[in-house]
Design an enzyme around this catalytic site. Structure first.
Site, PDB file in Angstrom:
ATOM      1  N   ASP A  31      -2.145 -11.566 -14.804  1.00  0.00           N
ATOM      2  CA  ASP A  31      -1.132 -11.549 -15.853  1.00  0.00           C
ATOM      3  C   ASP A  31      -0.276 -10.267 -15.699  1.00  0.00           C
ATOM      4  O   ASP A  31       0.082  -9.906 -14.589  1.00  0.00           O
ATOM      5  CB  ASP A  31      -1.819 -11.651 -17.225  1.00  0.00           C
ATOM      6  CG  ASP A  31      -0.854 -11.889 -18.376  1.00  0.00           C
ATOM      7  OD1 ASP A  31      -0.513 -13.064 -18.621  1.00  0.00           O
ATOM      8  OD2 ASP A  31      -0.441 -10.907 -19.018  1.00  0.00           O
ATOM      9  N   TRP A  32       0.085  -9.610 -16.810  1.00  0.00           N
ATOM     10  CA  TRP A  32       0.867  -8.380 -16.712  1.00  0.00           C
ATOM     11  C   TRP A  32       0.130  -7.312 -15.910  1.00  0.00           C
ATOM     12  O   TRP A  32       0.750  -6.395 -15.353  1.00  0.00           O
ATOM     13  CB  TRP A  32       1.208  -7.845 -18.103  1.00  0.00           C
ATOM     14  CG  TRP A  32       2.605  -8.123 -18.556  1.00  0.00           C
ATOM     15  CD1 TRP A  32       3.006  -9.047 -19.484  1.00  0.00           C
ATOM     16  CD2 TRP A  32       3.812  -7.467 -18.132  1.00  0.00           C
ATOM     17  NE1 TRP A  32       4.374  -9.010 -19.647  1.00  0.00           N
ATOM     18  CE2 TRP A  32       4.897  -8.045 -18.838  1.00  0.00           C
ATOM     19  CE3 TRP A  32       4.085  -6.450 -17.212  1.00  0.00           C
ATOM     20  CZ2 TRP A  32       6.217  -7.635 -18.663  1.00  0.00           C
ATOM     21  CZ3 TRP A  32       5.411  -6.043 -17.036  1.00  0.00           C
ATOM     22  CH2 TRP A  32       6.454  -6.631 -17.754  1.00  0.00           C
ATOM     23  N   TRP A  88       3.783 -15.705 -37.228  1.00  0.00           N
ATOM     24  CA  TRP A  88       2.330 -15.857 -37.056  1.00  0.00           C
ATOM     25  C   TRP A  88       1.994 -15.524 -35.616  1.00  0.00           C
ATOM     26  O   TRP A  88       2.517 -16.137 -34.689  1.00  0.00           O
ATOM     27  CB  TRP A  88       1.971 -17.311 -37.390  1.00  0.00           C
ATOM     28  CG  TRP A  88       0.518 -17.637 -37.344  1.00  0.00           C
ATOM     29  CD1 TRP A  88      -0.477 -17.116 -38.124  1.00  0.00           C
ATOM     30  CD2 TRP A  88      -0.121 -18.605 -36.490  1.00  0.00           C
ATOM     31  NE1 TRP A  88      -1.689 -17.695 -37.808  1.00  0.00           N
ATOM     32  CE2 TRP A  88      -1.508 -18.620 -36.812  1.00  0.00           C
ATOM     33  CE3 TRP A  88       0.345 -19.471 -35.502  1.00  0.00           C
ATOM     34  CZ2 TRP A  88      -2.418 -19.445 -36.169  1.00  0.00           C
ATOM     35  CZ3 TRP A  88      -0.568 -20.291 -34.850  1.00  0.00           C
ATOM     36  CH2 TRP A  88      -1.926 -20.278 -35.184  1.00  0.00           C
ATOM     37  N   ASP A 108      -3.956 -23.129 -14.569  1.00  0.00           N
ATOM     38  CA  ASP A 108      -3.014 -22.245 -15.262  1.00  0.00           C
ATOM     39  C   ASP A 108      -1.593 -22.755 -15.066  1.00  0.00           C
ATOM     40  O   ASP A 108      -1.030 -22.617 -13.973  1.00  0.00           O
ATOM     41  CB  ASP A 108      -3.131 -20.814 -14.745  1.00  0.00           C
ATOM     42  CG  ASP A 108      -2.173 -19.861 -15.453  1.00  0.00           C
ATOM     43  OD1 ASP A 108      -1.692 -20.218 -16.547  1.00  0.00           O
ATOM     44  OD2 ASP A 108      -1.914 -18.768 -14.925  1.00  0.00           O
ATOM     45  N   HIS A 133      -5.646 -19.714 -17.726  1.00  0.00           N
ATOM     46  CA  HIS A 133      -4.900 -18.496 -17.410  1.00  0.00           C
ATOM     47  C   HIS A 133      -5.802 -17.268 -17.403  1.00  0.00           C
ATOM     48  O   HIS A 133      -5.739 -16.456 -16.480  1.00  0.00           O
ATOM     49  CB  HIS A 133      -3.766 -18.323 -18.422  1.00  0.00           C
ATOM     50  CG  HIS A 133      -2.907 -17.135 -18.169  1.00  0.00           C
ATOM     51  ND1 HIS A 133      -2.125 -17.006 -17.037  1.00  0.00           N
ATOM     52  CD2 HIS A 133      -2.698 -16.001 -18.894  1.00  0.00           C
ATOM     53  CE1 HIS A 133      -1.466 -15.852 -17.078  1.00  0.00           C
ATOM     54  NE2 HIS A 133      -1.811 -15.222 -18.185  1.00  0.00           N
TER      55      HIS A 133
END
Length: 297
Positions: A119-120, A168, A245, A274
């Site tokens: 991911d990041w 939210w 993913d 993911h």
């Protein structure tokens, strides 16, 4: 810059997270937290999490990798986990987070690093390895990439809009949405723990919008310079993406094609979504240990 610090009480009795805290002062006001397990003189394995998780994501991998004789370091990005959290979204940038992590790596004088990222964590980690390749021995990449203004998938477009405007923003449930197995209540609570109120979530809210998928994004020149490094990268580069993913599916093909160090590697497909650390962490950890046993060319 207003800086928030999550109260330590929020992290009491975390499930499967027995690790002692370590801290590094990036500035007199800004503190980074990291896990540091294993022998201090062993080769370091740097596990970088992404958005909106923290080092808790690697809890099932840290112990087995450290037990193999390696030193495991898992920092919390600034804005996440037990690290400090600048309160304004404008306090964050791609280059800024890279600089914060680089400050920590150089302060600990880490060398012969095996980068494990997703991911990041891949966006930050791949930039760090490209900017100081002499400190990195190999890369193990899962469910991530190094985008340079080439567009975004419909799934990512929806996620980016949600992170920016939704009133939210249930972080634990967001992690569950990227995980194939059902997380327990305790695990969901652990992902929520760093964010006791909405004012703590600036980083989690802004990073999807900072992914350089548009050609005019300010980070694109830095991404292209990093790709120039990887076009000549001969150290081991292992891809172990998941089979489920929708966000990063297929991104490993470019690394396998372009990076010389990816040629002939035992690339693997892990089983999960993911956040593969939650779905197939044991297999991921085994791949990391096996990669560290390779001889660096």
């Amino acid at each position: 810059m207003q800086i928030l610090r999550t109260p330590e009480a929020c992290f009491s009795n975390l499930k499967d997270y027995p690790f002692a805290p370590h801290y590094h002062q990036i500035t007199p006001e800004l503190r980074l937290h990291y896990v540091d397990e294993g022998q201090r003189d062993a080769p370091p394995v740097l596990m970088l999490h992404g958005e909106p998780t923290w080092s808790y994501l690697y809890r099932h991998m840290i112990g087995p990798v450290a037990a193999s004789g390696l030193r495991v370091l898992a920092p919390d990005l600034i804005g996440f986990g037990k690290s400090d959290k600048p309160a304004a979204r404008s306090d964050y940038s791609y280059a800024g987070q890279v600089a914060w992590l680089r400050h920590w790596i150089e302060a600990l004088d880490l060398r012969d690093i095996t980068l494990v990222c997703q991911d990041w964590g891949s966006l930050f980690g791949l930039r760090l390895a490209a900017e100081m390749p002499e400190r990195f021995a190999r890369i193990v990449l899962s469910n991530g990439g190094l985008p340079a203004g080439t567009g975004m998938s419909p799934m990512f477009r929806i996620w980016r809009a949600f992170s920016r405007i939704s009133p939210w923003f249930p972080i634990g449930r967001i992690v569950q949405g990227g995980t194939r197995r059902k997380l327990s209540r305790e695990e969901i609570a652990a992902y929520d723990a760093p964010f006791p109120s909405a004012e703590y979530t600036a980083a989690a809210r802004i990073y999807p919008s900072l992914v350089p998928v548009e050609p005019d994004n300010v980070a694109v020149p830095d991404q292209l310079r990093a790709w120039q490094v990887y076009d000549g990268w001969t150290k081991p580069f292992l891809c172990c993406y998941s089979d489920g993913d929708p966000i990063t599916r297929g991104l490993d093909a470019e690394f396998k094609r372009r990076v010389p160090g990816a040629q002939g590697q035992p690339h693997a497909t892990l089983r999960g979504g993911h956040f593969i650390q939650e779905d197939d962490g044991a297999a991921f950890a085994r791949l990391v240990v096996q990669a560290c046993r390779q001889t660096v060319s």
